[in-house]
Design a protein around this motif. Structure first.
Motif, PDB file in Angstrom:
ATOM      1  N   VAL A 436      -7.256 -64.824  28.081  1.00 11.06           N
ATOM      2  CA  VAL A 436      -6.941 -63.455  28.048  1.00 11.06           C
ATOM      3  C   VAL A 436      -5.614 -63.426  28.700  1.00 11.06           C
ATOM      4  O   VAL A 436      -5.397 -63.879  29.741  1.00 11.06           O
ATOM      5  N   GLY A 437      -4.603 -62.791  28.157  1.00 12.05           N
ATOM      6  CA  GLY A 437      -3.196 -62.597  28.635  1.00 12.05           C
ATOM      7  C   GLY A 437      -2.383 -63.746  28.347  1.00 12.05           C
ATOM      8  O   GLY A 437      -1.261 -63.567  27.987  1.00 12.05           O
ATOM      9  N   LEU A 438      -3.071 -65.047  28.607  1.00 12.00           N
ATOM     10  CA  LEU A 438      -2.045 -66.134  28.644  1.00 12.00           C
ATOM     11  C   LEU A 438      -1.776 -66.599  27.158  1.00 12.00           C
ATOM     12  O   LEU A 438      -0.841 -66.944  26.767  1.00 12.00           O
ATOM     13  N   ILE A 439      -2.740 -66.144  25.990  1.00 12.48           N
ATOM     14  CA  ILE A 439      -2.595 -66.475  24.847  1.00 12.48           C
ATOM     15  C   ILE A 439      -1.443 -65.610  24.287  1.00 12.48           C
ATOM     16  O   ILE A 439      -0.340 -66.172  23.553  1.00 12.48           O
ATOM     17  N   GLU A 440      -1.357 -64.147  24.571  1.00 13.11           N
ATOM     18  CA  GLU A 440      -0.329 -63.256  24.270  1.00 13.11           C
ATOM     19  C   GLU A 440       1.021 -64.002  24.810  1.00 13.11           C
ATOM     20  O   GLU A 440       1.935 -63.996  24.088  1.00 13.11           O
ATOM     21  N   TYR A 472       0.128 -54.670  31.430  1.00  8.90           N
ATOM     22  CA  TYR A 472      -0.607 -55.899  32.022  1.00  8.90           C
ATOM     23  C   TYR A 472       0.199 -57.074  31.758  1.00  8.90           C
ATOM     24  O   TYR A 472       0.520 -57.849  32.789  1.00  8.90           O
ATOM     25  N   LEU A 473       0.395 -57.203  30.414  1.00  7.60           N
ATOM     26  CA  LEU A 473       1.332 -58.645  30.046  1.00  7.60           C
ATOM     27  C   LEU A 473       2.542 -58.505  30.695  1.00  7.60           C
ATOM     28  O   LEU A 473       3.159 -59.876  31.002  1.00  7.60           O
ATOM     29  N   THR A 474       3.303 -57.522  31.024  1.00 11.13           N
ATOM     30  CA  THR A 474       4.508 -57.582  31.735  1.00 11.13           C
ATOM     31  C   THR A 474       4.317 -58.204  33.099  1.00 11.13           C
ATOM     32  O   THR A 474       5.013 -59.117  33.669  1.00 11.13           O
TER      33      THR A 474
END
Length: 606
Positions: A436-440, A472-474
C-alpha cells in the motif's frame, strides 16, 4: 516551523475585486436535487449560498426554496422521505461524523430526533419507507462494529443485523417488505456480499461473489424496482473485471445479466415506472449516459456535452436531470428537456483551462494522467502533482477549483490515476494490496519522469500535494522519493499508519485490514513499509500539513506524531490545524487553506 489554529479570513466586500481563483470557491454551487418518489415536486439539494454548505428544501411547483439546516461547520448528508413529508439530516459534532439522525418537516418547523432510542454512531446507510413511518438505519461504532436497526414511528427500534465487520443498508423495497444490505462478513472490506432480509430479520436471499473462486469480486446494491410487489433488485457486479449492472430477482433467484457492450465501469438506476434503466458509463476520466429498455434490450444514448456527469436521475416524465461539468466549465444541473434545472442567483464562477490526456507506460501498465497548464505557457514550468484521495476514486475531466487556482498562479497541474483508482477495471483498482502506498508512488514517479523528460516540468520546482489518501501519498512520497520533490503539501493525511489505524473509525480499520492483510500487530512489517512515519527522517523538502482536529478518518494524534519527528531535527515545516473534520464545508475556510498553500509554495519556490 510555523503553526496556526486561526479562523477563516473575512470575505471581501466586492466579488468583482476578487481574483478568479477565489471567485471559483465563492460562487454559489448546488448539488443535483433529490426528489421524493411519491411527491416529485418536493426536492432537496445542497448549496453554499450562505458561505457554508447546507441543505435546502425546494418546492418545484411554486419555486420556493428554504434553508433547512444552519450549523457552524455545515451539513451535507440529508435524505428526503419518499412521501415528501420529512427531511432527515445527520447531526454530528464539528465534522467528527459521529452523531444521530434528526428530521424536520419539509414545509419547515422544529427539528426532532428521527430515531429515538438509538445512541450516536457513525452512519452506515439509511432507507425510508414510502409512508415515512419506517426507517432502516445503519450504524457503526468501535465497540459494536456494524448494527442495522428498524425504527418505526411510536415504537422502540429493534436490531435487525449485527457483525464486527463493516456493512451497510442498501435499499428498502417499494412496498417495504424487503431490506437489502451489503456486508463484508468474509473480512474483505473492498468486496461486499449481499443479503436480503424481511423486516422481522428472516433471510430471503444471499448473493456472494467472493466464494468459490480465486478472484475477489464485489457486489453493490443499486436499488429495488420502484413497483409494489416487484422483487427485482438492481445490483452492480465485477464478474467481467469491471463494474456492470444486473437485475437479480430475490424471490426466484434468477439473474438477468444486461451484458452492456461498454468498455468502462457502468452503473445504473431505475426509471420511475420500472420499464428501463438510466445507465451512466464512466471511461477514461469522462462519462456518458444511456437509456436501457427491458422490452427490447435496446441501449439508446442520452446526449450530454463532453465532460463528467457527477450525478443523474430519471424523472417521472421520462426526462433526465444531471450534474455536469468539465475541467474548463463550472458545474451546472441540466435537463434533457433543455436548459438549466437549478441556477443559483448571484455571482458566476469563472471557468478554467481544459485538461489534456496523457498516457504513460508504468510498472503495472499504462497510467492515465490529466494535465492542465496556463494558456500560452511554455515549459519547463513549476508543476503541482495533485494526487486524488480514496484510494478507490479517480480524477476526471470535471471542474475543480483548487487545481484551477494553481494554474492561475502559473503552475502546470498533473493529476495521476494511479493503481488503486477506479474506472480502469477491477485489476487496476485492486493492485495496491499489501504494498500500500508504494504501488501508487511507482505510478506517480513514472508520470513525474514523463513530465520532466518532455519539458513540461521544471525538475527543481515540483510540488507533491493531495488531500486524505492524496495527503498520505504526499508524506510517503517525500520520504520514499526525497530527491524527486521540491515541496510537499499534505491535507488531512495519514502520517503515522499504526496510530491512524488505532484511532480511526471502525469502517476504515476494516479497509486497512483488507489492504494490508491484517492489523498492525498481525502484519507489522507491512504497516511499517507503508507508513510515512517510517521515512520521516529522510524528508528533505519543506512540508506543509493542514488537519482537522475532529477528523475521524485521518485523526489528529497520528499527525502530531509525525510533526514531532520533523521538529526533533528542525526540518522546515508548517502546520495548520482547524476546527472541523475531514475537510471543511465553510467557504471562507476553504479559501484560507488554499491561500496558505499558495503562499507556502511562493515562499519556498519563488
Amino acid at each position: 516551523m510555523t503553526e496556526s489554529n486561526g479562523s477563516a479570513a473575512p470575505a471581501p466586500e466586492r466579488y468583482e475585486e476578487m481574483p478568479d481563483w477565489e471567485r471559483r470557491f465563492r460562487a454559489p454551487r448546488v448539488s443535483l436535487p433529490d426528489w421524493a418518489e411519491d411527491a416529485p415536486d418536493q426536492a432537496l439539494f445542497v448549496s453554499n449560498a450562505t458561505g457554508t454548505y447546507e441543505l435546502y428544501a425546494w418546492d418545484r411547483s411554486t419555486g420556493e426554496q428554504r434553508q433547512v439546516t444552519e450549523r457552524a461547520n455545515g451539513t451535507t448528508e440529508g435524505v428526503l422521505s419518499p412521501d415528501g413529508t420529512w427531511i432527515w439530516w445527520f447531526d454530528d459534532k464539528d465534522g467528527d461524523e459521529f452523531g444521530v439522525w434528526r428530521r424536520q418537516p419539509f414545509t419547515g418547523g422544529e427539528n426532532e430526533p428521527a430515531t429515538p432510542g438509538l445512541d450516536p454512531s457513525y452512519p452506515a446507510g439509511l432507507a425510508l419507507s414510502r409512508d415515512g413511518r419506517t426507517a432502516v438505519v445503519g450504524r457503526s461504532t468501535d465497540e459494536d462494529g456494524t448494527t442495522i436497526h428498524v425504527a418505526r414511528t411510536g415504537e422502540p427500534p429493534f436490531e435487525l443485523y449485527r457483525h464486527r465487520e463493516s456493512a451497510g443498508v442498501g435499499d428498502l423495497s417499494h412496498d417495504g417488505t424487503l431490506i437489502a444490505i451489503e456486508h463484508t462478513e468474509h473480512g474483505d472490506a473492498m468486496h461486499s456480499a449481499l443479503r436480503v432480509l424481511r423486516p422481522d430479520g428472516s433471510k430471503v436471499a444471499e448473493l456472494d461473489d467472493t466464494k468459490g473462486g480465486t478472484e475477489e469480486l464485489g457486489l453493490e446494491v443499486l436499488g429495488f424496482a420502484p413497483v409494489d410487489g416487484d422483487t427485482r433488485l438492481l445490483i452492480g457486479h465485477q464478474r467481467r473485471g469491471r463494474w456492470e449492472p444486473l437485475v437479480w430477482d430475490v424471490a426466484t433467484g434468477s439473474e438477468t445479466d444486461l451484458a452492456l457492450d461498454l468498455p468502462g465501469d457502468v452503473s445504473a438506476e431505475w426509471y420511475p415506472d420500472g420499464s428501463g434503466l438510466l445507465v451512466v458509463h464512466g471511461f477514461e476520466a469522462r462519462s456518458e449516459m444511456f437509456r436501457y429498455d427491458f422490452a427490447g434490450g435496446e441501449l439508446v444514448k442520452v446526449e450530454t456535452p463532453a465532460g463528467t456527469v457527477s450525478g443523474a436521475t430519471a424523472r417521472p416524465d421520462g426526462s433526465v436531470e444531471y450534474l455536469w461539468s468539465s475541467a474548463a466549465q463550472p458545474p451546472v444541473v441540466r435537463s434533457t428537456t433543455g436548459g438549466v434545472v437549478l441556477d443559483p442567483p448571484g455571482m458566476k464562477s469563472p471557468g478554467s483551462v481544459p485538461v489534456r490526456d496523457v498516457w504513460v507506460e508504468g510498472p503495472g501498465g499504462r497510467i492515465h494522467a490529466l494535465v492542465q497548464k496556463p494558456e500560452g505557457a511554455t515549459g519547463p514550468l513549476p508543476t503541482v502533482f495533485d494526487i486524488h484521495g480514496g484510494p478507490t476514486w479517480h480524477d476526471s475531466d470535471a471542474f475543480a477549483a483548487a487545481p484551477a487556482a494553481w494554474v492561475d498562479h502559473g503552475y502546470a497541474v498533473v493529476r495521476v490515476n494511479y493503481r488503486g483508482s477506479t474506472g480502469y477495471g477491477r485489476a487496476w483498482t485492486d493492485a495496491l494490496k499489501h504494498r500500500v502506498g508504494l504501488i501508487e508512488l511507482e505510478d506517480i514517479e513514472a508520470v513525474r519522469q514523463w513530465a520532466v523528460s518532455t519539458g513540461l516540468s521544471d525538475p527543481a520546482r515540483l510540488i507533491l500535494t493531495g488531500g486524505s489518501w492524496g495527503g498520505y501519498l504526499t508524506l510517503l512520497g517525500l520520504g520514499v522519493q526525497p530527491d524527486a520533490w521540491a515541496l510537499g503539501i499534505a491535507a488531512v493525511p495519514v502520517a503515522d499508519y499504526v496510530t491512524a489505524y488505532h484511532d480511526e473509525m471502525e469502517a476504515l480499520k476494516a479497509m486497512d485490514r483488507t489492504l494490508l492483510g491484517g492489523t498492525p500487530e498481525e502484519v507489522p512489517d507491512r504497516f511499517e513499509a507503508s507508513s510515512p512515519l517510517t521515512y520521516v527522517d529522510k524528508v528533505r523538502s519543506p512540508v506543509y500539513i493542514s488537519a482537522g482536529v475532529n477528523d475521524p478518518r485521518c485523526p489528529i494524534r497520528q499527525i502530531d506524531n509525525y510533526v514531532r519527528r520533523l521538529e526533533a531535527r528542525s526540518a522546515p515545516h508548517e502546520v495548520y490545524r482547524y476546527d472541523a473534520g475531514h475537510g471543511s464545508l465553510v467557504v471562507d475556510e476553504r479559501i484560507k487553506q488554499v491561500r496558505l498553500e499558495l503562499e507556502f509554495a511562493e515562499r519556498h519556490l519563488g
